[in-house]
Design a protein around this motif. Sequence first.
Motif, short mmCIF file in Angstrom:
data_model
loop_
_atom_site.label_atom_id
_atom_site.label_comp_id
_atom_site.label_asym_id
_atom_site.label_seq_id
_atom_site.Cartn_x
_atom_site.Cartn_y
_atom_site.Cartn_z
N SER A 183 0.86 -1.19 0.00
CA SER A 183 0.00 0.00 0.00
C SER A 183 0.89 1.24 0.00
O SER A 183 2.04 1.20 0.44
CB SER A 183 -0.89 0.00 1.24
OG SER A 183 -0.09 -0.14 2.39
N ARG A 184 0.36 2.34 -0.51
CA ARG A 184 1.14 3.58 -0.46
C ARG A 184 0.22 4.78 -0.41
O ARG A 184 -0.97 4.70 -0.72
CB ARG A 184 2.15 3.66 -1.61
CG ARG A 184 1.54 3.62 -2.99
CD ARG A 184 2.65 3.39 -4.03
NE ARG A 184 2.08 3.17 -5.35
CZ ARG A 184 1.94 4.11 -6.27
NH1 ARG A 184 2.32 5.35 -6.03
NH2 ARG A 184 1.41 3.85 -7.44
N TYR A 185 0.81 5.89 -0.03
CA TYR A 185 0.03 7.10 0.22
C TYR A 185 0.46 8.26 -0.66
O TYR A 185 -0.11 9.33 -0.58
CB TYR A 185 0.12 7.46 1.71
CG TYR A 185 -0.20 6.26 2.55
CD1 TYR A 185 -1.51 5.77 2.60
CD2 TYR A 185 0.79 5.52 3.19
CE1 TYR A 185 -1.82 4.61 3.29
CE2 TYR A 185 0.49 4.37 3.90
CZ TYR A 185 -0.81 3.91 3.94
OH TYR A 185 -1.12 2.76 4.61
N CYS A 186 1.50 8.03 -1.47
CA CYS A 186 1.93 9.11 -2.36
C CYS A 186 2.54 8.52 -3.63
O CYS A 186 2.94 7.36 -3.67
CB CYS A 186 2.94 10.02 -1.66
SG CYS A 186 4.42 9.18 -1.08
N ASN A 213 -5.91 6.18 -3.08
CA ASN A 213 -4.94 7.17 -2.60
C ASN A 213 -4.17 7.88 -3.72
O ASN A 213 -3.87 9.07 -3.59
CB ASN A 213 -3.92 6.52 -1.66
CG ASN A 213 -4.54 6.13 -0.33
OD1 ASN A 213 -5.60 6.64 0.04
ND2 ASN A 213 -3.88 5.24 0.39
N VAL A 273 -8.39 7.80 7.08
CA VAL A 273 -7.83 8.80 7.99
C VAL A 273 -7.49 10.04 7.17
O VAL A 273 -6.69 9.98 6.24
CB VAL A 273 -6.53 8.28 8.67
CG1 VAL A 273 -5.99 9.32 9.65
CG2 VAL A 273 -6.77 6.96 9.39
N ASP A 274 -8.08 11.16 7.51
CA ASP A 274 -7.81 12.43 6.82
C ASP A 274 -7.88 12.30 5.29
O ASP A 274 -6.98 12.75 4.58
CB ASP A 274 -6.40 12.96 7.19
CG ASP A 274 -6.29 13.25 8.67
OD1 ASP A 274 -7.33 13.46 9.31
OD2 ASP A 274 -5.15 13.26 9.20
N LEU A 310 -7.40 9.81 3.40
CA LEU A 310 -6.61 8.74 2.79
C LEU A 310 -7.05 7.39 3.34
O LEU A 310 -7.50 7.30 4.49
CB LEU A 310 -5.12 8.94 3.11
CG LEU A 310 -4.41 10.09 2.39
CD1 LEU A 310 -3.03 10.33 3.02
CD2 LEU A 310 -4.26 9.79 0.89
N VAL A 339 -5.84 4.21 4.89
CA VAL A 339 -4.62 3.73 5.53
C VAL A 339 -4.75 2.23 5.76
O VAL A 339 -5.74 1.75 6.30
CB VAL A 339 -4.34 4.48 6.85
CG1 VAL A 339 -3.08 3.95 7.51
CG2 VAL A 339 -4.20 5.98 6.58
#
Lengths: 266, 252
Positions: free
Chosen positions: A142-145, A182, A210-211, A213, A215
């Motif tokens: 998984s990734r957020y950016c 994301n 969360v905010d 995104l 997670v």
Amino acid sequence: MTRGAPAGLGLRAPHYREAWERRPPLALVEVHSENFFGGGGEPLAWLERFRSAYPLSLHGVGLSLGSADPLDETHLERLERLVRRFDPRFVSEHLSWSSVGGRHANDLLPLPFTGEALEHVVARVVRVQDRLGRRILVENVSRYCNLPESAIPEPEFLAEVARQSGCGVLLDVNNIWVNAANVGLDSRAYLAAIDPASVEEMHVAGHERVDGLLVDTHGARVDEAVWTLYREAVRRFGPKPTIVEWDVALPTLDVLLEEVARVAAA
Amino acid sequence: MSALRDSQARFLDDIFGDGPLDSRRAVYRRNVLANLHDALAATYPVVRRLVGEPFFREAAERFARAHPSRSGDLHRFGEGFGQFLSRYPHAAGLSYLPGVARLEWAVAASFHAADPGRVDFERLAALPEPERVRVRFRLQAGAHLIFSDYPIAAIWEANQPGRDGTPLRAEGEDRTLVFREGLGVRVRSLEPLDWRFLRAVAVGATMEALAGDAEFAVNLERLLVEWTGARVIDDFALDGARGVAAISAARG
């Protein structure tokens, strides 16, 4: 109609005793390799027991396949010792990195999807497979950016790592869903980019918002949208052995077994 | 390799720095610091109970930034936490805390250590006298000897789950042995004689040297029976033959 996939569980220490007493039907028991790197003691005694009752999957979280640092030979040696002792059905690691300059984040950090990173990861997967004398599976994380230098789409990068190194793919369906939300991937196109012959195992897990995104907490039930995507994955890749992962805010074993039953019913 | 290395080094600098991050990279910072905190909390439950979670969280974060993890195996993270606490100004009034932390690290290490063996007395007895005096006993892999000016074993004991935190002794030094009994980890406060004896074994004293110590000599049978019986001494090697196996000396 597809037959249900062989369903297994990522087993964590708080459930060892109950799982051993109840011995629920599981197609596969998966554990984190690093929890068994010691010379002995309770962890290895438990693993011996579970190995006597279930096929085993050793899932590594710390080898840092994508790191620019040299491979940690001590880490690899401990993994090799474990693999030789327990003869697991699967040995897997992540398509990520966690250390540079000897400093470890102990997390699954995102790789830049560049030609340089691809070549690097492929060479390291080959090294690990040579050392262990067997094929390993590599899992999408998984990734957020998005990293600005990335030039290759994520699913193509994963597919190329498998094609060039000869490793198998451990496809985490939740991670595809989380990344789609994301960083704007197309989850169906993701499945289509992966060669069905390369996929040997799948993961499902829970995420939390969360905010704005998603997670990948491994701390909740599998989301309904992920089950839908999972069913599509089963249609494309066949009923591959599938593990339910849950790592934080552990529920009762019964809740985990309900999730495992949903894999088999998907 | 330099572009990849640069990119990764920047990423870690962002995570471990305290500069502002966009919400996406901030997820990584939160996750990484939370994981490292959780690893320390799992290894140091008594320290955490003694200082409370807010204090522990702050100390853990400062420790994690100053002393990064050096292994992909998170169980190896946190060895220096006791030493860090001994210099942590906010813990200056808690003089027993570093010793308790060293004890907890030993407990965690013992949990994962190789299972204790058993001294082969037949082999020992069969040795000719000149060889027997050159025997060096070995402590089990899970044995750790920890000295503190404070009653750390009593404090540790009193802060196990279900206990109210009141130690049997509030003052005085502790000579603590951490060891494995089967798969279980045990913590014992030792008498000075037994402490000195096991220390001597740990640093590789030969049988001849042990017997040459007047205090050991009059107690040698009792000491050997007790500590081989408990498998704290679980093997021996001949002086000069294949060297002395790794000795598990006291940490810190």
